[in-house]
Motif scaffolding. Structure first.
Motif, PDB file in Angstrom:
ATOM      1  N   LYS A  40       0.822  -1.220   0.000  1.00 25.62           N
ATOM      2  CA  LYS A  40       0.000   0.000   0.000  1.00 25.62           C
ATOM      3  C   LYS A  40       0.854   1.269   0.000  1.00 25.62           C
ATOM      4  O   LYS A  40       0.668   2.165  -0.819  1.00 25.62           O
ATOM      5  CB  LYS A  40      -0.936   0.005   1.232  1.00 25.62           C
ATOM      6  N   SER A  41       1.805   1.341   0.945  1.00 26.36           N
ATOM      7  CA  SER A  41       2.641   2.548   1.025  1.00 26.36           C
ATOM      8  C   SER A  41       3.511   2.693  -0.219  1.00 26.36           C
ATOM      9  O   SER A  41       3.766   3.808  -0.682  1.00 26.36           O
ATOM     10  CB  SER A  41       3.537   2.495   2.268  1.00 26.36           C
ATOM     11  N   THR A  42       3.944   1.568  -0.767  1.00 24.45           N
ATOM     12  CA  THR A  42       4.746   1.604  -1.990  1.00 24.45           C
ATOM     13  C   THR A  42       3.967   2.272  -3.120  1.00 24.45           C
ATOM     14  O   THR A  42       4.512   3.090  -3.875  1.00 24.45           O
ATOM     15  CB  THR A  42       5.162   0.163  -2.391  1.00 24.45           C
ATOM     16  N   ILE A  81       2.146  11.119   5.543  1.00 27.26           N
ATOM     17  CA  ILE A  81       2.771   9.805   5.657  1.00 27.26           C
ATOM     18  C   ILE A  81       2.342   9.131   6.954  1.00 27.26           C
ATOM     19  O   ILE A  81       1.829   9.770   7.870  1.00 27.26           O
ATOM     20  CB  ILE A  81       4.317   9.864   5.562  1.00 27.26           C
ATOM     21  N   GLN A  82       2.573   7.831   7.006  1.00 27.54           N
ATOM     22  CA  GLN A  82       2.279   7.064   8.206  1.00 27.54           C
ATOM     23  C   GLN A  82       2.963   7.753   9.385  1.00 27.54           C
ATOM     24  O   GLN A  82       4.092   8.182   9.265  1.00 27.54           O
ATOM     25  CB  GLN A  82       2.846   5.646   8.028  1.00 27.54           C
ATOM     26  N   GLU A  83       2.288   7.872  10.501  1.00 27.16           N
ATOM     27  CA  GLU A  83       2.816   8.533  11.712  1.00 27.16           C
ATOM     28  C   GLU A  83       3.017  10.037  11.520  1.00 27.16           C
ATOM     29  O   GLU A  83       3.691  10.665  12.321  1.00 27.16           O
ATOM     30  CB  GLU A  83       4.155   7.913  12.180  1.00 27.16           C
ATOM     31  N   LEU A 158      -3.131   9.853   1.659  1.00 33.41           N
ATOM     32  CA  LEU A 158      -3.110   9.698   3.114  1.00 33.41           C
ATOM     33  C   LEU A 158      -2.741   8.267   3.478  1.00 33.41           C
ATOM     34  O   LEU A 158      -3.478   7.331   3.170  1.00 33.41           O
ATOM     35  CB  LEU A 158      -4.488  10.029   3.691  1.00 33.41           C
ATOM     36  N   ASP A 159      -1.595   8.101   4.120  1.00 35.38           N
ATOM     37  CA  ASP A 159      -1.116   6.757   4.460  1.00 35.38           C
ATOM     38  C   ASP A 159      -1.442   6.448   5.925  1.00 35.38           C
ATOM     39  O   ASP A 159      -0.755   6.941   6.825  1.00 35.38           O
ATOM     40  CB  ASP A 159       0.399   6.666   4.219  1.00 35.38           C
ATOM     41  N   GLU A 160      -2.467   5.667   6.130  1.00 32.88           N
ATOM     42  CA  GLU A 160      -2.947   5.319   7.475  1.00 32.88           C
ATOM     43  C   GLU A 160      -2.955   6.547   8.385  1.00 32.88           C
ATOM     44  O   GLU A 160      -2.310   6.551   9.438  1.00 32.88           O
ATOM     45  CB  GLU A 160      -2.078   4.191   8.069  1.00 32.88           C
ATOM     46  N   PRO A 161      -3.704   7.574   7.988  1.00 32.85           N
ATOM     47  CA  PRO A 161      -3.649   8.840   8.725  1.00 32.85           C
ATOM     48  C   PRO A 161      -4.185   8.735  10.144  1.00 32.85           C
ATOM     49  O   PRO A 161      -3.883   9.580  10.972  1.00 32.85           O
ATOM     50  CB  PRO A 161      -4.534   9.773   7.887  1.00 32.85           C
TER      51      PRO A 161
HETATM   52 MG    MG Z   1       2.377   1.093   4.885  1.00 32.23          MG
END
Ligand code: MG
Ligand code: ADP
Length: 250
Positions: A40-42, A81-83, A158-161
């Protein structure tokens, strides 16, 4: 508006994406969901041009995303990004205005935009004087959102916001985020591993496993006509979340 054509990406010996074909439509919220490590993040990093595909094409409005246009495309995309990814040594205000200052916006325009966005994401403007460590997780995500929205991007990635937030704050931000998407009418690509969240936000849901799309469509389609037994297993594993978007995670 964003297109993946036969895109593959390998890190060392790990195949993160395998001949991925995907179209992300303008003005819609597309949710990428799947188990941790499925790619997913990729996918988001390829869209924003942080990494390049080994083969295949990633295109934005018909133009292949490449070295030459990455910088100009980036001003059209907001990325959380995540976090959160705020710079810890900068105040929230300096974090959100970084790009605008780089682009030489004048002070008045920056001030006006911050006021507008603080209203939209419901963050008291005083909080912007603080450093990220002095803010709660929810406040930090609101700041990250302001940063992503600062240049009025066409696309929001939005990566796991909401991934790191406790359940009540998470439910509150989910509701706010959905209102923001409806108000701004932007193209949104949101990553989650929570089916309830996917159902809550997604106009289109893309279920990914081991670098491949298992099924893309509405939640109803995934439930009623699963393309693969994995779809049903994945949904059933999270079934109690489907009816409560703010539901606690197992
Ligand atoms: Mg990820
Ligand atoms: P997800 O966001 O779905 O959890 P990622 O896209 O972050 O998954 O990662 C997909 C796969 O690629 C995982 O196996 C991950 O370990 C690997 N991977 C991602 N980025 C890198 C990297 N920079 N170096 C090595 N492996 C990576």
């Amino acid at each position: 508006m964003i297109e993946f054509i036969d895109v593959s990406k390998t890190f060392d010996s790990v195949c993160a994406l395998r001949r991925m074909n995907l179209t992300i439509h303008r003005g819609m919220t597309t949710v990428l969901i799947g188990p941790s490590g499925c790619g997913k993040s990729t996918l988001l990093r390829l869209i924003i041009g942080l990494i390049r595909a080994d083969s295949g094409t990633v295109a934005f409005d018909g133009a292949r995303i490449a070295q030459e246009n990455t910088l100009s495309l980036r001003t059209k995309m907001g990325y959380v990004i995540q976090e959160g990814g705020l710079f810890p040594h900068l105040t929230a205000q300096d974090n959100v205005t970084l790009m605008a200052r780089y682009l030489k916006w004048d002070g008045g325009r920056i001030r006006q935009r911050i006021d507008e966005l603080a209203g939209i994401v419901r963050l008291p403007v005083e909080d912007l004087d603080r450093f990220p460590a002095q803010l709660s997780g929810g406040q930090r995500q609101r700041v990250s959102l302001i940063r992503a929205l600062m240049l009025d991007p066409e696309v929001l990635l939005l990566d796991e916001p909401l991934g790191s937030l406790d359940p009540m704050i998470r439910a509150e931000l989910q509701t706010d985020l959905k209102a923001i998407f409806a108000r701004l009418k932007r193209t949104v690509v949101l990553v989650t591993h929570d089916m309830g969240e996917a159902a809550f936000f997604g106009d289109a849901i893309v279920l990914i496993r081991e670098g491949r799309i298992v099924q893309a469509g509405t939640v109803e389609a995934l439930v009623r006509s699963p393309a693969d037994p994995f779809v049903t297993r994945f949904i059933n594993a999270q079934r109690n979340h489907l009816s409560e978007p703010g539901g606690e995670r197992a």
